[in-house]
Design a protein around this motif. Structure first.
Motif, PDB file in Angstrom:
ATOM      1  N   ASN A 156      85.354  20.970  28.076  1.00  0.00           N
ATOM      2  CA  ASN A 156      86.612  20.444  27.521  1.00  0.00           C
ATOM      3  C   ASN A 156      87.756  20.549  28.515  1.00  0.00           C
ATOM      4  OD1 ASN A 156      85.148  20.081  25.174  1.00  0.00           O
ATOM      5  ND2 ASN A 156      85.915  21.934  24.206  1.00  0.00           N
ATOM      6  N   ARG A 157      87.476  20.366  29.800  1.00  0.00           N
ATOM      7  CA  ARG A 157      88.494  20.497  30.845  1.00  0.00           C
ATOM      8  C   ARG A 157      88.861  19.153  31.463  1.00  0.00           C
ATOM      9  NH1 ARG A 157      88.744  26.001  32.301  1.00  0.00           N
ATOM     10  NH2 ARG A 157      87.037  27.220  31.428  1.00  0.00           N
ATOM     11  N   GLY A 158      88.672  18.081  30.731  1.00  0.00           N
ATOM     12  CA  GLY A 158      88.915  16.759  31.293  1.00  0.00           C
ATOM     13  C   GLY A 158      90.275  16.203  30.984  1.00  0.00           C
TER      14      GLY A 158
ATOM     15  N   PHE B  24      89.941  15.524  26.012  1.00  0.00           N
ATOM     16  CA  PHE B  24      89.477  16.807  26.553  1.00  0.00           C
ATOM     17  C   PHE B  24      88.133  16.706  27.258  1.00  0.00           C
ATOM     18  CE2 PHE B  24      88.470  16.503  21.990  1.00  0.00           C
ATOM     19  CZ  PHE B  24      87.080  16.468  22.061  1.00  0.00           C
ATOM     20  N   SER B  25      87.417  15.598  27.090  1.00  0.00           N
ATOM     21  CA  SER B  25      86.040  15.509  27.558  1.00  0.00           C
ATOM     22  C   SER B  25      85.974  15.484  29.084  1.00  0.00           C
ATOM     23  CB  SER B  25      85.377  14.258  26.984  1.00  0.00           C
ATOM     24  OG  SER B  25      84.011  14.209  27.320  1.00  0.00           O
TER      25      SER B  25
ATOM     26  N   PRO C 251      79.882  11.141  19.511  1.00  0.00           N
ATOM     27  CA  PRO C 251      81.075  11.492  18.739  1.00  0.00           C
ATOM     28  C   PRO C 251      81.419  12.973  18.872  1.00  0.00           C
ATOM     29  CG  PRO C 251      79.669  10.041  17.467  1.00  0.00           C
ATOM     30  CD  PRO C 251      78.893  10.413  18.687  1.00  0.00           C
ATOM     31  N   GLY C 252      82.713  13.250  19.097  1.00  0.00           N
ATOM     32  CA  GLY C 252      83.105  14.648  19.294  1.00  0.00           C
ATOM     33  C   GLY C 252      84.503  14.982  18.802  1.00  0.00           C
TER      34      GLY C 252
ATOM     35  N   SER D 163      86.465  19.691  16.906  1.00  0.00           N
ATOM     36  CA  SER D 163      86.415  18.700  17.979  1.00  0.00           C
ATOM     37  C   SER D 163      85.999  19.379  19.268  1.00  0.00           C
ATOM     38  CB  SER D 163      87.789  18.037  18.162  1.00  0.00           C
ATOM     39  OG  SER D 163      88.190  17.347  17.009  1.00  0.00           O
ATOM     40  N   GLY D 164      85.276  18.653  20.097  1.00  0.00           N
ATOM     41  CA  GLY D 164      84.878  19.188  21.389  1.00  0.00           C
ATOM     42  C   GLY D 164      83.573  18.580  21.858  1.00  0.00           C
ATOM     43  N   THR D 165      83.272  18.764  23.136  1.00  0.00           N
ATOM     44  CA  THR D 165      81.963  18.334  23.623  1.00  0.00           C
ATOM     45  C   THR D 165      80.859  19.201  23.013  1.00  0.00           C
ATOM     46  OG1 THR D 165      82.289  19.703  25.608  1.00  0.00           O
ATOM     47  CG2 THR D 165      82.841  17.371  25.780  1.00  0.00           C
TER      48      THR D 165
END
Length: 529
Positions: free
Chosen positions: A255-257, A290-291, A302-303, A319-321
């Protein structure tokens, strides 16, 4: 990063109700055949009256003063005419009607074509899936855990005391359509591998122990909805061994995108070639902000605002990868049931080919090959004895407002390789990226960015092995201005509180091209004197 998702489950429920105080004509073929009815009473359940009617009481629901009763149509008709009885309903099959997005709480199920697979009786039956995480709630009415293992030090139980693992497990294989909570592969067998503790943290050794247990158990697929910034050869070796054993492993890309110029931000273990790296999309099929992006991303799913089971008997959105990854794992489970003879590599390649291309043509750093799409499985022959949710629990889960991300961004503690090496105590900066922009005079500005794991470290920039600049703590970018044409190599180190310096990061190669100045581009030149 969550918004609550409130949707109503629509199910096709066919109930045969006898009108109060009346009789119902029953066909001759059913008058003497025992059926199961749900009998409800106005005030209190009267077993004596049921016995008088010739019925046999099965399940009893005291809170609604009702019971399941086995009897013939004729006896049911008589019972419905009694003044104490509120209703008599034939116990009919309840099925999920998966024609629209509003029927299930999880909007992503239709998006990845999971419901179409169910129409062809492909539900993941017989496929073993290990969820390597915080455990799985063993008391949740939407989940059925086959077995499990705990690698944490404080308990031998693989029960989930955090919620994250149960959420991932529900996306894979929840099976309670009456509550609207159904996973991608609702009949897959879940194995809980608890490697993270109640706050969502764990050590590398715990992960390795958990992975080894799952491999020894011979599971078909492994879900890893977490990541770390630090590379680990031992983890890579364990995951490579799993893939060599024909086990498919999928992991969250991270989630560092956040940055549009993020470059390669995919975390480990998703970065390893033996692992399927999964990114996240929202309901508009856009990359979730965040992806993490990078050339390791293989599939997207879907995330955002994904409703699933949670700790205890609760459910809610996250929510999240971490949420996108179990969609892909569930997809692999469906494929494994449909094509049990195919190996991991071939199934992986099939889902790459079937993916809905998003973003740039072909594989890209945001979506990989594209959005997960289950193929047309109409040619698959599955002998199904049960429908989805046929043996589901009668207990209903409780909706909960879930806090953001119940596990940390970097939950795995990778031990230092050499305790006598001071530089080992300062983590090497990761995900170093570069971008070149040009000035009017033909020179360039080289923008460097990187990730850090500690707020209190400074960073030393190197260009071609020479010290360039020290960047204060809190900053993770630097602009090298006025760089002339040529090829350069940039590296970054971290400097700790005691001035100990880490090893250098992986080098980034930068080429500054020869550019015309603004005046040359406009054809202007100064007159000769």
């Amino acid at each position: 990063m969550e918004r609550r998702l409130l949707q109503t489950l629509a199910v096709s429920v066919f109930l045969f109700a006898y009108p109060l105080g009346g009789t119902v004509a029953a066909s001759e073929s059913h008058q003497t055949e025992d059926n199961t009815y749900v009998v409800g009473f106005h005030d209190s359940l009267d077993k004596a009256l049921i016995e008088k009617a010739g019925g046999e009481t099965e399940d009893v629901w005291e809170r609604i003063e009702a019971a399941a009763v086995t009897m013939t149509d004729e006896k049911a008709a008589w019972l419905s005419s009694q003044p104490e009885v509120d209703y008599v309903e034939l116990d009919e099959e309840v099925q999920v009607n998966a024609d629209t997005d509003t029927e299930l709480r999880n909007w992503g199920l239709n998006r990845v074509e999971a419901t179409d697979a169910w129409d062809h009786d492909v539900t993941g039956a017989g496929v073993d899936v290990a969820v390597v995480d915080t455990g799985i709630s063993t008391s949740h009415p939407s989940l059925d855990v086959e077995d499990g293992y705990s690698a944490v030090s404080y308990t031998d139980s693989y029960d989930d005391d955090n919620g994250h693992g149960s959420h991932a497990a529900g996306i894979i294989a929840a099976n309670q359509p009456s509550a609207g909570i159904v996973g991608v592969a609702p009949d897959a067998d879940l194995y809980a591998v608890k490697v993270l503790d109640e706050i969502g943290s764990g050590s590398l050794t715990q992960v390795l122990n958990g992975m080894e247990w799952a491999i020894d158990e011979g599971v078909d697929i492994i879900n890893m909805s977490f990541g770390t910034l630090t590379n680990s050869q031992s983890m890579k070796s364990m995951l490579d061994a799993a893939y060599d054993d024909d086990i498919i492993v999928a992991a969250a890309s991270g989630n560092r995108g956040e940055s549009s110029e993020s470059g390669s931000r995919v975390e480990f273990p998703a970065r390893f070639e033996s692992v399927v790296a999964v990114g996240a999309v929202d309901e508009d099929n856009e990359r979730a902000y965040f992806s993490a992006t990078g050339d390791s991303v293989e599939l997207a799913a879907p995330g955002v605002d994904i409703v699933s089971s949670y700790e205890g008997s609760s459910f809610g959105p996250l929510s999240g990868t971490s949420m996108a990854t179990p969609f892909v794992v569930g997809g692999f489970a469906l494929m494994k049931e449909a094509y049990p003879e195919e190996d991991a590599a071939h199934i992986r390649e099939t889902l790459q080919d079937e993916a809905l291309d998003l973003g740039s043509d072909g594989r890209d750093e945001e979506f990989g090959y594209g959005l997960l799409q289950l193929p047309d499985l109409s040619d698959v022959t599955i002998d199904k004895e049960e429908e989805i949710g046929e043996e589901e629990s009668t207990e209903q889960p409780v909706e909960e407002d879930i806090e953001d991300n119940p596990i940390s961004d970097d939950p795995i503690d990778i031990p230092e390789e050499d305790e006598n090496d001071e530089s080992a105590s300062v983590e090497v900066p990761s995900h170093v990226d570069s971008r070149v922009s040009y000035n009017e005079d033909g020179s360039a500005n080289v923008t460097l960015s990187w990730d850090r794991s500690d707020e209190d470290v400074r960073h030393q920039l190197y260009r071609d092995g020479n010290k360039l600049e020290v960047v204060d703590s809190g900053n993770t970018s630097f602009i090298d201005q006025g760089v002339p044409a040529g090829s350069y190599q940039y590296e970054v180190t971290a400097i700790g509180a005691n001035d100990e310096e880490s090893e250098k990061s992986e080098a980034v190669e930068v080429t500054v091209e020869e550019k015309e100045t603004a005046d040359e581009a406009n054809g202007f030149s100064w007159p000769e004197k």
